[in-house]
Design an enzyme around this catalytic site. Sequence first.
Site, PDB file in Angstrom:
ATOM      1  N   LYS A 133      46.717  29.329  63.687  1.00  0.00           N
ATOM      2  CA  LYS A 133      47.372  28.035  63.924  1.00  0.00           C
ATOM      3  C   LYS A 133      48.538  28.333  64.869  1.00  0.00           C
ATOM      4  O   LYS A 133      49.576  28.850  64.474  1.00  0.00           O
ATOM      5  CB  LYS A 133      47.868  27.438  62.603  1.00  0.00           C
ATOM      6  CG  LYS A 133      48.425  26.047  62.750  1.00  0.00           C
ATOM      7  CD  LYS A 133      49.934  26.140  62.776  1.00  0.00           C
ATOM      8  CE  LYS A 133      50.631  24.865  63.106  1.00  0.00           C
ATOM      9  NZ  LYS A 133      50.887  24.703  64.539  1.00  0.00           N
ATOM     10  N   GLU A 186      58.058  36.877  59.502  1.00  0.00           N
ATOM     11  CA  GLU A 186      58.971  37.325  60.566  1.00  0.00           C
ATOM     12  C   GLU A 186      59.790  36.111  60.955  1.00  0.00           C
ATOM     13  O   GLU A 186      59.254  35.174  61.559  1.00  0.00           O
ATOM     14  CB  GLU A 186      58.187  37.840  61.785  1.00  0.00           C
ATOM     15  CG  GLU A 186      57.422  39.110  61.562  1.00  0.00           C
ATOM     16  CD  GLU A 186      58.303  40.328  61.389  1.00  0.00           C
ATOM     17  OE1 GLU A 186      59.493  40.270  61.747  1.00  0.00           O
ATOM     18  OE2 GLU A 186      57.799  41.327  60.852  1.00  0.00           O
ATOM     19  N   CYS A 232      63.570  35.915  69.199  1.00  0.00           N
ATOM     20  CA  CYS A 232      64.100  36.263  67.880  1.00  0.00           C
ATOM     21  C   CYS A 232      65.085  37.417  68.007  1.00  0.00           C
ATOM     22  O   CYS A 232      65.972  37.579  67.183  1.00  0.00           O
ATOM     23  CB  CYS A 232      62.966  36.626  66.943  1.00  0.00           C
ATOM     24  SG  CYS A 232      61.868  37.861  67.633  1.00  0.00           S
ATOM     25  N   GLU A 256      71.566  31.061  63.900  1.00  0.00           N
ATOM     26  CA  GLU A 256      70.702  31.246  65.062  1.00  0.00           C
ATOM     27  C   GLU A 256      70.705  29.961  65.888  1.00  0.00           C
ATOM     28  O   GLU A 256      70.346  28.904  65.383  1.00  0.00           O
ATOM     29  CB  GLU A 256      69.270  31.564  64.601  1.00  0.00           C
ATOM     30  CG  GLU A 256      68.355  31.884  65.763  1.00  0.00           C
ATOM     31  CD  GLU A 256      66.912  32.153  65.329  1.00  0.00           C
ATOM     32  OE1 GLU A 256      66.349  31.317  64.599  1.00  0.00           O
ATOM     33  OE2 GLU A 256      66.360  33.194  65.735  1.00  0.00           O
TER      34      GLU A 256
HETATM   35  P1  NAD Z   1      58.857  26.995  63.468  1.00  0.00           P
HETATM   36  O1  NAD Z   1      59.170  27.556  62.130  1.00  0.00           O
HETATM   37  O2  NAD Z   1      59.300  25.612  63.757  1.00  0.00           O
HETATM   38  O3  NAD Z   1      57.291  27.021  63.724  1.00  0.00           O
HETATM   39  C1  NAD Z   1      56.514  28.202  63.645  1.00  0.00           C
HETATM   40  C2  NAD Z   1      55.072  27.825  63.385  1.00  0.00           C
HETATM   41  O4  NAD Z   1      54.980  27.250  62.083  1.00  0.00           O
HETATM   42  C3  NAD Z   1      54.513  26.777  64.348  1.00  0.00           C
HETATM   43  O5  NAD Z   1      53.157  27.056  64.606  1.00  0.00           O
HETATM   44  C4  NAD Z   1      54.647  25.499  63.544  1.00  0.00           C
HETATM   45  O6  NAD Z   1      53.772  24.468  63.955  1.00  0.00           O
HETATM   46  C5  NAD Z   1      54.311  25.994  62.149  1.00  0.00           C
HETATM   47  N1  NAD Z   1      54.796  25.158  61.053  1.00  0.00           N
HETATM   48  C6  NAD Z   1      55.817  24.256  61.068  1.00  0.00           C
HETATM   49  N2  NAD Z   1      55.947  23.683  59.856  1.00  0.00           N
HETATM   50  C7  NAD Z   1      55.001  24.246  59.048  1.00  0.00           C
HETATM   51  C8  NAD Z   1      54.634  24.086  57.678  1.00  0.00           C
HETATM   52  N3  NAD Z   1      55.291  23.240  56.896  1.00  0.00           N
HETATM   53  N4  NAD Z   1      53.631  24.839  57.188  1.00  0.00           N
HETATM   54  C9  NAD Z   1      52.992  25.740  57.958  1.00  0.00           C
HETATM   55  N5  NAD Z   1      53.266  25.908  59.272  1.00  0.00           N
HETATM   56  C10 NAD Z   1      54.274  25.191  59.811  1.00  0.00           C
HETATM   57  O7  NAD Z   1      59.437  28.028  64.539  1.00  0.00           O
HETATM   58  P2  NAD Z   1      59.454  27.900  66.116  1.00  0.00           P
HETATM   59  O8  NAD Z   1      60.484  26.875  66.487  1.00  0.00           O
HETATM   60  O9  NAD Z   1      58.070  27.734  66.639  1.00  0.00           O
HETATM   61  O10 NAD Z   1      59.944  29.363  66.538  1.00  0.00           O
HETATM   62  C11 NAD Z   1      61.269  29.727  66.596  1.00  0.00           C
HETATM   63  C12 NAD Z   1      61.657  30.579  65.402  1.00  0.00           C
HETATM   64  O11 NAD Z   1      60.791  31.689  65.301  1.00  0.00           O
HETATM   65  C13 NAD Z   1      63.051  31.162  65.551  1.00  0.00           C
HETATM   66  O12 NAD Z   1      63.722  31.075  64.323  1.00  0.00           O
HETATM   67  C14 NAD Z   1      62.776  32.622  65.901  1.00  0.00           C
HETATM   68  O13 NAD Z   1      63.810  33.520  65.577  1.00  0.00           O
HETATM   69  C15 NAD Z   1      61.544  32.876  65.117  1.00  0.00           C
HETATM   70  N6  NAD Z   1      60.835  34.041  65.642  1.00  0.00           N
HETATM   71  C16 NAD Z   1      60.860  35.198  64.917  1.00  0.00           C
HETATM   72  C17 NAD Z   1      60.233  36.342  65.407  1.00  0.00           C
HETATM   73  C18 NAD Z   1      60.252  37.632  64.628  1.00  0.00           C
HETATM   74  O14 NAD Z   1      59.434  38.490  64.914  1.00  0.00           O
HETATM   75  N7  NAD Z   1      61.134  37.810  63.667  1.00  0.00           N
HETATM   76  C19 NAD Z   1      59.576  36.294  66.626  1.00  0.00           C
HETATM   77  C20 NAD Z   1      59.574  35.095  67.345  1.00  0.00           C
HETATM   78  C21 NAD Z   1      60.203  33.967  66.828  1.00  0.00           C
END
Ligand code: NAD
Length: 494
Positions: A174, A249, A283, A384
């Site tokens: 997804k 992550e 991140c 963040e």
């Molecule tokens: P997000 O949490 O909004 O979304 C991540 C994914 O989860 C997307 O595919 C989204 O559609 C899905 N999602 C959203 N709500 C959900 C739910 N209720 N159930 C299941 N899936 C759901 O994050 P984002 O805005 O896409 O990404 C940014 C974040 O990701 C930042 O906090 C960043 O630090 C983090 N990030 C972490 C790493 C790492 O390796 N630690 C790497 C990249 C990004």
Amino acid sequence: MATTYQNWIGGRWVPARSGGTRENIDPASGEVLGIFPRSGAEDVNDAVGAARKALDSWRAVPAPRRGEILFRAGETLVRCKEEFARDMTSEMGKVLKEARGDVQEAIDMTYYMAGEGRRCFGQTTPSELPDKFAMSVRQSVGVAAAITPWNFPMAIPAWKIMPALITGNTVVLKAANDTPKSAWNLVKALEEAGLPAGVLNVVFGSGSEVGTPLVEHPDVDLISFTGSNEVGSGIAFKAAQFGKRLHLELGGKNAIIILDDADLGLALDGVIWSAFGTTGQRCTAASRVIAQRGILDELTERLIARTEALRLGHGLEEGTDVGPVVNQEQLAKVDGYMDVARRDGATIACGGSVANVGPLAKGFFFRPTVLTDVKPKMRVAQEEIFGPVTAVIAVDSLEEAIAVNNNVSYGLSTSIYTRDVNQAFRAIEGITTGLVYVNAGTIGAEVHLPFGGTRGTGNGHREAGQAALDTYTEWKTVYVDYSGKLQKAQIDVE
Ligand code: NAD
């Protein structure tokens, strides 16, 4: 006319059952790049069903053969690298050279895990009894759900899909709503490489409409999630409730520590790259600069000058240093933090506002920003922001720098600039994040080493390297007794 794309389920490209669609938009220009399915629970159900059906035959394929399929997919990624990088820049804004790096990371992971097909080492060890053989082997977990963010739209899906597949799991991906084309390109490469039907499936759609039913589906055994803490903690709750294996992550609040003896030019190169690369939406972005007081004034002055010289623009345009943020919501969030900074007593030394004139008018651009007079407990030093913003914090000593670095709820990446090897090693020892860099920025992880964070950044698992195999496999311990008689461990030992 924009091209229409479909989900890949059970080896077939299919629309969402509801017929719903969603536009994929260029965040720098507002252009419609493609039409993707707006899927729902019934599509998730089809995909999980296909993955479950394919599981037994896929785990029976010898791992080196699985590796050959991955290797062929890697060759497609190499061949199409430029095209895929351009697609990525168009759909999420990062400048082209960084998008090429993202595709390269997917290539590296694909080849690395292809090779793992001939390793996947377990252990053999002497038994405490005669005529007895003892070993441990890895076995797949089952159906894996990979849920990924938009900021590394090909690398992160590859980080999850490749180790999952090589170890014999089947997968439902997804991908993030804002970056479907990069996920589609990766899945297409694996289809063309000959992955059997149902082994990998992709369902496009939102978190609530696709993510939630995927997490809750009883036939999903494992969830690997990269994204925000807010969503990740909700998933953790459900994974515990439904008894699923979970790999998280999450966010970061990373720092670059610069000591008085540092090579300032080198440190500034690291700060500019780490704070404003991918428009600060990594991140591992350096959203804090912890500077020792002896170099504070000169560092701040030079940092502001270099930040003001950065050129905002479309990531595909030659000469662009910083692209747009990914969407309107993210733009509003970053902008909102400027009020938070002012209220808490920080100074906006440069940037600090939305850029929307001339060629930037149609995109989501924010001026690269340096905050000064920041204290370690201010919100801008703790939370963040995920945009082109970095906060300079003054400290007196290495010990104080380490304490400030560690005293946040995240624990992903830290770097230190110093010419003193003793200070460097003291820092390596004292810093409690999952990644530490010496005389390099907070970004630049390589795929054959573990990647992940401590504290609120994760839940103890690691992506990449050998560590990734632990997420996607169960250990099976095997004893073979060839003595021909009953031998009792711990009892027949004298
Ligand atoms: P997000 O949490 O909004 O979304 C991540 C994914 O989860 C997307 O595919 C989204 O559609 C899905 N999602 C959203 N709500 C959900 C739910 N209720 N159930 C299941 N899936 C759901 O994050 P984002 O805005 O896409 O990404 C940014 C974040 O990701 C930042 O906090 C960043 O630090 C983090 N990030 C972490 C790493 C790492 O390796 N630690 C790497 C990249 C990004």
